[in-house]
Scaffold this motif. Structure first.
Motif, PDB file in Angstrom:
ATOM      1  N   GLY A   3       0.834  -1.192   0.000  1.00 56.57           N
ATOM      2  CA  GLY A   3       0.000   0.000   0.000  1.00 56.57           C
ATOM      3  C   GLY A   3       0.868   1.241   0.000  1.00 56.57           C
ATOM      4  O   GLY A   3       1.719   1.410   0.877  1.00 56.57           O
ATOM      5  N   THR A   4       0.675   2.097  -0.996  1.00 58.01           N
ATOM      6  CA  THR A   4       1.466   3.326  -1.103  1.00 58.01           C
ATOM      7  C   THR A   4       0.541   4.527  -1.011  1.00 58.01           C
ATOM      8  O   THR A   4      -0.226   4.801  -1.937  1.00 58.01           O
ATOM      9  CB  THR A   4       2.235   3.379  -2.437  1.00 58.01           C
ATOM     10  OG1 THR A   4       2.975   2.173  -2.614  1.00 58.01           O
ATOM     11  CG2 THR A   4       3.191   4.559  -2.446  1.00 58.01           C
ATOM     12  N   PRO A   5       0.574   5.277   0.097  1.00 53.69           N
ATOM     13  CA  PRO A   5      -0.284   6.466   0.235  1.00 53.69           C
ATOM     14  C   PRO A   5       0.318   7.655  -0.502  1.00 53.69           C
ATOM     15  O   PRO A   5       1.535   7.754  -0.662  1.00 53.69           O
ATOM     16  CB  PRO A   5      -0.288   6.709   1.742  1.00 53.69           C
ATOM     17  CG  PRO A   5       1.046   6.176   2.199  1.00 53.69           C
ATOM     18  CD  PRO A   5       1.379   5.022   1.300  1.00 53.69           C
ATOM     19  N   ARG A   6      -0.538   8.557  -0.946  1.00 55.47           N
ATOM     20  CA  ARG A   6      -0.056   9.740  -1.661  1.00 55.47           C
ATOM     21  C   ARG A   6      -0.796  10.976  -1.184  1.00 55.47           C
ATOM     22  O   ARG A   6      -2.027  11.015  -1.196  1.00 55.47           O
ATOM     23  CB  ARG A   6      -0.249   9.560  -3.168  1.00 55.47           C
ATOM     24  CG  ARG A   6       0.355  10.707  -3.987  1.00 55.47           C
ATOM     25  CD  ARG A   6       0.113  10.520  -5.473  1.00 55.47           C
ATOM     26  NE  ARG A   6       0.704  11.611  -6.241  1.00 55.47           N
ATOM     27  CZ  ARG A   6       0.368  11.926  -7.480  1.00 55.47           C
ATOM     28  NH1 ARG A   6      -0.552  11.232  -8.109  1.00 55.47           N
ATOM     29  NH2 ARG A   6       0.945  12.924  -8.108  1.00 55.47           N
ATOM     30  N   LEU A   7      -0.056  11.974  -0.746  1.00 56.07           N
ATOM     31  CA  LEU A   7      -0.631  13.268  -0.377  1.00 56.07           C
ATOM     32  C   LEU A   7      -0.688  14.105  -1.646  1.00 56.07           C
ATOM     33  O   LEU A   7       0.215  14.870  -1.952  1.00 56.07           O
ATOM     34  CB  LEU A   7       0.216  13.944   0.699  1.00 56.07           C
ATOM     35  CG  LEU A   7       0.440  13.144   1.984  1.00 56.07           C
ATOM     36  CD1 LEU A   7       1.304  13.936   2.955  1.00 56.07           C
ATOM     37  CD2 LEU A   7      -0.882  12.765   2.635  1.00 56.07           C
TER      38      LEU A   7
END
Length: 553
Positions: free
Chosen positions: A133-137
């Motif tokens: 899982g790669t979160p992105r702001l």
């Protein structure tokens, strides 16, 4: 069909030769796909040369695609041909679309290139799936200054040999994003949050917020079922030099024969420290120019092999290298495989209204991403398979090892912190907790003994199913599930169900079918339900499978 195409091509060539011989001018029109939409070409040919040309692409970006079309128009008219005219740097899609539109007008039909299949011989094969899982702001904010957020579920399937060198690699990504992103919602996998939550929405992708989208159970279910992975979007997901799928294919082939450590070393040395993209002589940022200049002349040619791939493999769009690393770490010995003729990767997301509600009567909701990596023989029969599921769930579920997701930053949801069945507090998602929650996601396989089912762990049940599917085609697997699984809840029938419909169906099964189910008596879960549509992922893997030629020593 082939004869019709050949006849049309011959007629076009005859017409062109006739016109050229007579010295007549003829104006022809053609169309092809550009970056934003169709590009149209109006081409005038006289004495075998292009003497006039009009290129239009209303959906192309004016400052990039529009300028490129003007530049190409002048260059092609000056040359009288498209031969030897280069595309415009930074506008690869528009340039290719313009050339294709001109060829379409002239009746030039290019044969599709078939990718060469390299024969590989290897021993000690293992395979595994890695999900990260790669979160992105971001990307950025909407017109009302409300941030856009997204997260990427990166899926990598790796087959490695006895030295842990990659024999084959398949990668895909499911990107989920807030509905205020300024792209048409037909292209985004948008989610306003869990049902009951809301977020700004740019429904027509024009960069202007249209209103507040309130997530309902109907929207949650309908939209999630329409989500597509980046591979599944095909030509709809464009990058600088090609589609996401085309760029990823280049990287996958480049990594064959390498270990994870060698891939990481390549990334550290030959990719930008600013944005993670492969370095080339065309890099313009000072830090990239300095890093590229420090390479030897021989080293500067390393990235030439992937000149069509420009994206980063380690940024918030998806940490692909981390997923490859995890796939190799999760790898288990392949079953008694002699050869592999095709490999497919299927990805499917299933929404779930539930399980149940908390003690304050607030519903639990979840998302299940099913992954099936399947290897086939020359007859299309499964020789091995590796399946997994990533379950993301609201924090009010009473599970101690849940992949809890509160929602987008700024949203809140009930939380059962100690998993005792009682709501302890309301969690409010911040950017910090958003990053932490998504980065901590674990699949059902990775949860191992913590994820228990009726008769075994999830891993144990899935392993039994995988073994039962070996030797079957995808059609036979689908028929097997239809014949030997419950129509009530989708679970495997073993003659133990007390439901009338299940009893009746079990009695229609043949002795051979009952014996086959007895052999996997510990496997009881459904393969197609809101917990994860594994069967659809298997069917997708077959539909997307690519040819390989792997012989096992």
């Amino acid at each position: 069909m082939k004869n019709q195409k050949l006849l049309a091509l011959v007629m076009a060539l005859v017409l062109a030769l006739t016109v050229a011989a007579a010295g007549m001018a003829e104006t022809l029109t053609g169309e092809a796909e550009g970056f934003g939409g169709p590009i149209k070409a109006e081409v005038t040919v006289e004495n075998g040369a292009i003497t006039a040309l009009t290129l239009t692409g209303e959906a192309e970006t004016p400052a990039i695609g529009g300028v490129a079309l003007e530049t190409l128009t002048e260059a092609i008219k000056a040359a009288g041909t498209i031969e030897g005219v280069d595309g415009v740097t930074g506008a690869t899609w528009t340039s290719n679309g313009a050339f294709a539109a001109i060829k379409n007008a002239l009746g030039i039909e290019e044969a599709a290139e078939e990718a060469a299949v390299e024969a590989v011989t290897a021993s000690g094969l293992k395979h595994g799936v890695g999900v990260v899982g790669t979160p992105r702001l971001g990307p950025g904010k909407d017109a009302n200054e409300v941030p856009v957020y997204s997260f990427n579920e990166v899926i990598a399937y790796a087959i490695v040999d006895s030295d842990n060198r990659i024999v084959d690699l398949e990668v895909d990504i499911v990107e989920v994003i807030t509905p205020n992103h300024d792209e048409s919602n037909e292209g985004d996998n948008f989610m306003a949050g869990w049902p009951g939550q809301s977020y700004n929405s740019d429904a027509d992708g024009d960069g202007v917020v249209d209103g507040l989208l309130e997530e309902t159970e109907d929207i949650f279910t309908t939209e999630t079922l329409s989500w597509l992975s980046k591979r599944q979007k095909g030509s709809g997901y464009k990058m600088n030099s090609g589609t996401w799928e085309q760029e990823m294919d280049i990287f996958e082939n480049f990594f064959k024969g390498k270990t994870v450590e060698e891939i990481e070393a390549w990334n550290a040395k030959f990719c930008s420290d600013l944005n993670g993209r492969p370095l080339t002589a065309a890099s313009t940022k000072d830090a990239d120019v300095a890093k590229f200049s420090a390479l030897t002349d021989e080293e500067k040619t390393v990235n030439d092999a992937i000149s069509g791939a420009t994206m980063s493999l380690t940024d918030p769009h998806g940490d692909i290298i981390a997923a490859i690393r995890k796939a190799v770490a999760n790898a288990v010995p392949m079953r008694d495989v002699k050869s592999i003729a095709k490999i497919g990767l299927g990805v499917n997301v299933m929404p779930r209204l539930g399980p149940g509600k908390d003690d304050q009567d607030v519903p639990c909701y979840s998302l299940n991403t099913a992954v099936a990596a399947v290897c086939y023989d020359a007859d299309g029969k499964v020789v091995d398979m590796f399946a997994d599921v990533l379950e993301v769930i609201t924090p009010n579920h009473d599970g101690a090892d849940d992949n809890a997701f509160t929602g987008w930053p700024g949203q809140s949801y009930n939380a059962d912190v100690d998993a005792d069945g009682k709501v302890d507090e309301v969690w409010t998602q911040t950017e910090e907790t958003f990053l932490e929650q998504i980065a901590a996601f674990k699949t059902k396989r990775e949860l191992g003994s913590k994820y228990k089912m009726n008769s075994d762990t999830w891993v144990g049940e899935m392993t039994a199913y995988e073994g039962a599917m070996i030797g079957k085609t995808t059609e036979e697997i689908s028929a097997w599930v239809a014949a030997c699984f419950s129509d009530v809840n989708g679970r495997a029938l073993h003659g133990t169900s007390t439901k009338e419909a299940d009893i009746a169906k079990y009695e229609t099964m043949t002795d051979a079918q009952k014996a086959e189910m007895d052999a996997i008596s510990t496997a009881t879960m459904a393969l197609r339900d809101p917990h994860g549509d594994i069967l659809t992922a298997i069917e997708q893997a077959d539909a997307a499978a690519k040819a390989v030629d792997i012989t096992v020593e």
